[in-house]
Design a protein around this motif. Structure first.
Motif, PDB file in Angstrom:
ATOM      1  N   THR A 175     -38.830  34.885 -18.610  1.00 49.62           N
ATOM      2  CA  THR A 175     -37.920  35.604 -19.514  1.00 49.62           C
ATOM      3  C   THR A 175     -38.433  35.488 -20.943  1.00 49.62           C
ATOM      4  O   THR A 175     -39.244  34.612 -21.266  1.00 49.62           O
ATOM      5  CB  THR A 175     -36.486  35.024 -19.441  1.00 49.62           C
ATOM      6  OG1 THR A 175     -36.560  33.636 -19.750  1.00 49.62           O
ATOM      7  CG2 THR A 175     -35.892  35.198 -18.067  1.00 49.62           C
TER       8      THR A 175
ATOM      9  N   SER B 245     -26.689  46.524 -16.468  1.00 50.65           N
ATOM     10  CA  SER B 245     -26.435  45.673 -15.293  1.00 50.65           C
ATOM     11  C   SER B 245     -27.288  46.101 -14.097  1.00 50.65           C
ATOM     12  O   SER B 245     -27.676  45.278 -13.270  1.00 50.65           O
ATOM     13  CB  SER B 245     -24.947  45.687 -14.932  1.00 50.65           C
ATOM     14  OG  SER B 245     -24.566  47.012 -14.651  1.00 50.65           O
TER      15      SER B 245
ATOM     16  N   GLN C 241     -30.619  44.536 -14.560  1.00 52.81           N
ATOM     17  CA  GLN C 241     -30.481  43.085 -14.303  1.00 52.81           C
ATOM     18  C   GLN C 241     -30.409  42.804 -12.809  1.00 52.81           C
ATOM     19  O   GLN C 241     -31.003  41.846 -12.309  1.00 52.81           O
ATOM     20  CB  GLN C 241     -29.208  42.552 -14.966  1.00 52.81           C
ATOM     21  CG  GLN C 241     -29.290  42.484 -16.477  1.00 52.81           C
ATOM     22  CD  GLN C 241     -27.985  41.977 -17.081  1.00 52.81           C
ATOM     23  OE1 GLN C 241     -27.351  41.088 -16.543  1.00 52.81           O
ATOM     24  NE2 GLN C 241     -27.588  42.564 -18.195  1.00 52.81           N
TER      25      GLN C 241
END
Ligand code: GLY
Ligand code: MN
Ligand code: MN
Length: 436
Positions: free
Chosen positions: A434, A260, A263
Motif C-alpha cells: 500500500t 468501494s 477496494q
C-alpha cells in the motif's frame, strides 16, 4: 552515493559437476552456445544489447559473444572463446574471456566424429545436433538448475535490494498525483528505474510496466504519457536485475482514496495472493496452486456480483478466465522466466487462462517462483461476441459493462517466493503493498 555490494561469484565447478551428474551422458557430446549479438534491422552497425543465452551464462557466468562450452563425459568441460578483435577493444573496451581459442572447436569435434550431439544454448551454425537427445538433455539440464544455489539467491536478494527504493519512489510520485500534481505513467517509471540503478541494478529485469486506470487492464502495458487520476488503480510491474538475476514484482496502488468496488477487487486478489504464497511448499503441484487461486478469485467475483454460480464450475467453464486470463506465475531468477516449463510428458493446455501458464511442475526445494494472481476488466475479452454467448448466464454483463466503462482496469500483485523445506520465503515481501 553508497557503494552497492559486489555480486557474488558462483561456484562454477560445483555447478558443472551437478549438471554432469544430472545429465548422466554416456557417449553424447554437449555443446552450449552463448549466441551472437543481433543486429538492429536497418541500424547499420548497431546491435541489441547482448545477453548470453541463459544456459551458457549458467555454466560460465560470462557474457561472451560467440562462446561455446563443450562437454564430453569422457574428458570433461572445455570453454571455447573467440579472440577479441582490436576493433572490439577500441570501440567497446572488451577484454579477452579466458579459454581455448574458438577455432580449436573444429579439431575437438573431429576427434569425436560420429558421436551424437546435444546442442543447448544458442544454435551453432554448421553443426547438426540430434533433436531427440537435445530435447531430453535440455529437460534434464533445465530441471537440474531449478533449485537456486547460494550465489543465485544472493544476486536475487541484491536485485530486490535495488528494487525496494524504486518502489518507494513510485509510491512517492503516486501520492503526489493523488494530491493533485501532474504525474504520468512515464514519470512513475522514470523515478522508479533511477532508484533501481542508483542502488546497484545492472539492468531492469524486463521492460517496466506502469498502467493507470483502464491501462491497468493491459497485461504488458507500456508506460505512456497518461496522467494518473485521483481514484485510479495504478499497476506497476517492474524489478531490478543484478548480473542477470532479477526481481519480478507487481504492486497495484491506490491513487488517493478509491471507490468501494476497486477496494473490493483489490481485497479479492490480495486474499488469493496470500493463500497462494502459503501454498508454495515443497512438492506442491503448480497447477493445483494455480487452480486454487483461480477458484478463490472466482468466489470473490461471485460475492461481488460479477460472476454467477459456483466458483469451481466457473473456473472449469473458463468463465473465470475472462477476468484472470494468465497463469499464476513462473520461475524467476536467471532472467524473468528462468527455468520454467513442463515436466516431460505434460502438454500445454489450450484453454483460456492455461494457454499462457508458463510452467507445469511440482515445486522443489530451492526453487524461486513468482506468485501473481490478477483480475482485470479487459475490453477485448469482455466485448468478444463469442465470450458473450459462451458465458451468457455465468456473467452479470450489465455490471461488467458498467465497471469496464468506469475505467476500473485491474489488479495484480506479484512477489518472488523461495520454496524451502521450512516453508515459503517471500524474497520481495518487504516492498509495501500500500502507499502508506
Ligand atoms: N513481468 C512480467 C511478468 O510478470 O511475467
Ligand atoms: Mn511481473
Ligand atoms: Mn511474472
Amino acid at each position: 552515493m553508497p557503494q552497492s555490494p559486489t555480486p557474488p561469484k558462483p561456484d562454477l565447478a560445483a555447478r558443472r559437476a551437478n549438471i554432469a551428474k544430472a545429465l548422466d551422458l554416456k557417449d553424447e557430446l554437449l555443446l552450449v552456445g552463448a549466441g551472437e549479438a543481433i543486429g538492429i534491422p536497418g541500424g547499420m552497425d548497431q546491435t541489441y544489447p547482448f545477453l548470453a543465452h541463459s544456459e551458457y551464462f549458467y555454466l560460465t557466468d560470462e557474457e561472451c559473444e560467440g562462446g561455446v562450452v563443450a562437454f564430453d563425459p569422457k574428458s570433461g568441460w572445455t570453454d571455447f572463446v573467440p579472440e577479441v578483435t582490436q576493433a572490439q577493444r577500441v570501440w567497446e573496451g572488451r577484454t579477452q574471456v579466458p579459454g581455448t581459442p574458438l577455432p580449436a572447436l573444429a579439431a575437438w569435434m573431429a576427434a569425436r566424429r560420429g558421436r551424437p550431439i546435444a546442442m543447448l544454448g544458442s544454435k551453432l551454425p554448421g553443426i547438426t545436433a540430434d533433436a531427440a537427445k537435445t530435447t531430453t538433455i535440455r529437460d534434464a539440464f533445465t530441471h537440474a538448475r531449478r533449485p537456486k544455489d547460494a550465489a543465485e539467491i544472493a544476486r536475487m536478494k541484491l536485485a530486490v535490494a535495488a528494487s525496494l527504493p524504486g518502489y518507494a519512489a513510485a509510491r512517492r510520485v503516486i501520492a503526489e498525483a493523488a494530491a493533485g500534481k501532474a504525474v504520468t505513467e512515464r514519470d512513475v517509471q522514470t523515478e522508479m528505474e533511477a532508484e533501481f540503478f542508483r542502488n546497484g541494478a545492472t539492468r531492469t529485469c524486463y521492460s517496466s510496466l506502469v498502467g493507470a486506470g483502464s491501462n491497468a487492464a493491459i497485461l504488458h502495458v507500456d508506460p505512456s504519457s497518461r496522467l494518473l487520476k485521483p481514484g485510479d488503480l495504478v499497476l506497476i510491474d517492474a524489478g531490478a536485475e543484478v548480473r542477470r538475476y532479477g526481481a519480478d514484482v507487481t504492486r497495484t496502488y491506490f491513487c488517493g482514496p478509491v471507490d468501494s468496488v476497486r477496494q473490493e477487487l483489490y481485497a479479492i486478489v490480495n486474499r488469493a495472493f496470500d493463500r497462494a504464497i502459503a501454498a508454495c511448499t515443497v512438492g506442491a503441484e503448480w497447477l493445483d496452486v494455480h487452480f486454487a487461486a483461480a477458484t478463490d478469485m472466482a468466489d470473490g467475483l461471485v460475492q461481488m456480483g460479477v460472476l454467477k454460480g459456483n466458483a469451481t464450475a466457473l473456473v472449469e467453464s473458463d468463465a473465470a478466465a475472462l477476468f484472470f486470463p494468465h497463469g499464476l506465475g513462473h520461475l524467476i531468477g536467471l532472467g524473468v522466466r528462468d527455468a520454467s516449463g513442463r515436466m516431460p510428458g505434460r502438454q500445454q493446455s489450450t484453454r483460456p487462462g492455461l494457454s499462457k501458464l508458463r510452467m507445469d511442475i511440482p515445486l522443489g526445494a530451492g526453487y524461486t517462483t513468482t506468485v501473481e494472481p490478477g483480475l482485470y476488466f479487459i475490453a477485448a475479452l469482455i466485448n468478444d461476441p463469442e465470450n458473450r454467448t459462451k458465458h451468457k448466464d455465468a456473467v452479470n454483463w450489465p455490471l461488467v459493462d458498467k465497471l469496464l466503462a468506469s475505467g476500473i482496469g485491474g489488479v495484480r500483485i506479484e512477489d518472488n517466493i523461495h520454496v524451502t523445506p521450512a516453508g515459503p520465503e517471500n524474497l520481495t515481501g518487504g516492498i509495501p503493498r500500500t502507499i502508506n
